[in-house]
Design a protein around this motif. Structure first.
Motif, mmCIF file in Angstrom:
data_model
loop_
_atom_site.group_PDB
_atom_site.id
_atom_site.type_symbol
_atom_site.label_atom_id
_atom_site.label_comp_id
_atom_site.label_asym_id
_atom_site.label_seq_id
_atom_site.Cartn_x
_atom_site.Cartn_y
_atom_site.Cartn_z
ATOM 1 N N PHE A 104 55.927 -10.758 -63.631
ATOM 2 C CA PHE A 104 57.203 -11.166 -64.209
ATOM 3 C C PHE A 104 57.759 -12.405 -63.541
ATOM 4 O O PHE A 104 57.212 -12.919 -62.582
ATOM 5 N N GLY A 127 62.214 -5.938 -58.693
ATOM 6 C CA GLY A 127 63.097 -6.840 -59.417
ATOM 7 C C GLY A 127 64.423 -6.218 -59.806
ATOM 8 O O GLY A 127 64.617 -5.002 -59.742
ATOM 9 N N ARG A 131 63.081 -3.434 -66.887
ATOM 10 C CA ARG A 131 61.825 -3.703 -67.587
ATOM 11 C C ARG A 131 60.841 -4.449 -66.679
ATOM 12 O O ARG A 131 59.629 -4.282 -66.805
ATOM 13 N N HIS A 132 61.353 -5.260 -65.767
ATOM 14 C CA HIS A 132 60.490 -5.925 -64.803
ATOM 15 C C HIS A 132 59.975 -4.920 -63.770
ATOM 16 O O HIS A 132 58.797 -4.966 -63.393
ATOM 17 N N ARG A 133 60.853 -4.031 -63.335
ATOM 18 C CA ARG A 133 60.431 -3.025 -62.357
ATOM 19 C C ARG A 133 59.339 -2.129 -62.933
ATOM 20 O O ARG A 133 58.412 -1.738 -62.226
ATOM 21 N N GLN A 136 56.144 -3.933 -62.604
ATOM 22 C CA GLN A 136 55.750 -4.016 -61.200
ATOM 23 C C GLN A 136 55.211 -2.687 -60.684
ATOM 24 O O GLN A 136 54.216 -2.654 -59.951
#
Length: 241
Positions: A104, A127, A131-133, A136
């Motif tokens: 991301f 993050g 949605r980024h987490r 990840q």
């Protein structure tokens, strides 16, 4: 170290800048010395600009603590990677280090340190957007499950919900929240967490709240005392007089 157990901790040190807006690495080192941990995972251990020099100078760590930074940095001025560092008490052997890119837009990474070829500690700072987490955590799980070794993931997960947001770890890990750790002025968010493979037993856990930790950073340190499947790693030898 207690016989048969290892104590690991996580601390977002905010580049050693406290609530009083002073950068004071000596204050952070005082906190580390009171944790009585064998391994400490740090977030925001390096500054963000330029070559990312360490917020905790290595010489100060050597002179004033019993810890040694795991060799994760890619230059001569940092102690970690993407701000993630791992400090290991002298006398405990580090047998492997890995840097893990996380996806991301905002550059993020994780670090993995193997202790005596039998226990892996992973440091993360995820993050700000869920949605980024999720992406990840998927990446992290995919890489970590390639090697079957007892594993503890510690760090600032940046997740406020106690019920959602960690689904991407799947059935391979179970999650522990030692308690509210952010912000230090009035802790309400359990952002600092621990995820463990199922072969590790939690004996104790907690948030390290003192007068010093309430001002040294905007996060409180969290800790867990663990029993590994076939006993703890060798006790560390104290080197601080």
């Amino acid at each position: 170290m207690t016989e048969g157990a290892i104590k690991v901790a996580s601390y977002n040190i905010r580049k050693a800048v406290g609530r009083d807006r002073r950068r004071d690495p000596a204050r952070i080192l005082d906190v580390l010395n009171t944790l009585d941990a064998d391994v400490v995972v740090l977030q925001e251990a390096d500054k963000r600009l330029g070559q990312r020099p360490a917020a905790l100078p290595p010489r100060m760590i050597s002179d004033h603590t019993d810890f040694v930074p795991a060799p994760l940095a890619t230059n001569a001025v940092s102690i970690g990677w993407h701000g993630n560092a791992v400090l290991v008490k002298r006398g405990i052997e580090v047998t492997g280090c890995t840097r893990i890119d996380l996806p991301f837009f905002e550059p993020r990474g994780a670090v993995a340190v193997e202790i005596e070829d039998r226990f892996r500690v992973v440091g993360v700072h995820l993050g700000l957007l869920r949605r980024h987490r999720h992406g990840q955590l998927r990446q992290l799980r995919s890489i970590l499950t390639e090697r079957n070794i007892p594993t503890a993931i510690l760090g600032d997960f940046n997740e406020w919900s106690r019920l959602e947001g960690m689904e991407e770890l799947g059935s391979d890990f179970h999650l522990h929240m030692p308690g509210p750790s952010y912000p230090t002025v009035r802790p309400t968010g359990a952002l600092d967490r621990v995820a463990l493979t199922h072969d590790i037993e939690v004996r104790e856990k907690g948030v390290h709240m003192t007068e010093l930790t309430r001002i040294a950073s905007d996060h409180l340190p969290v800790w867990v005392k663990l029993t590994l499947p076939d006993g703890a790693v060798r006790p560390a030898v104290s080197a601080v007089g």
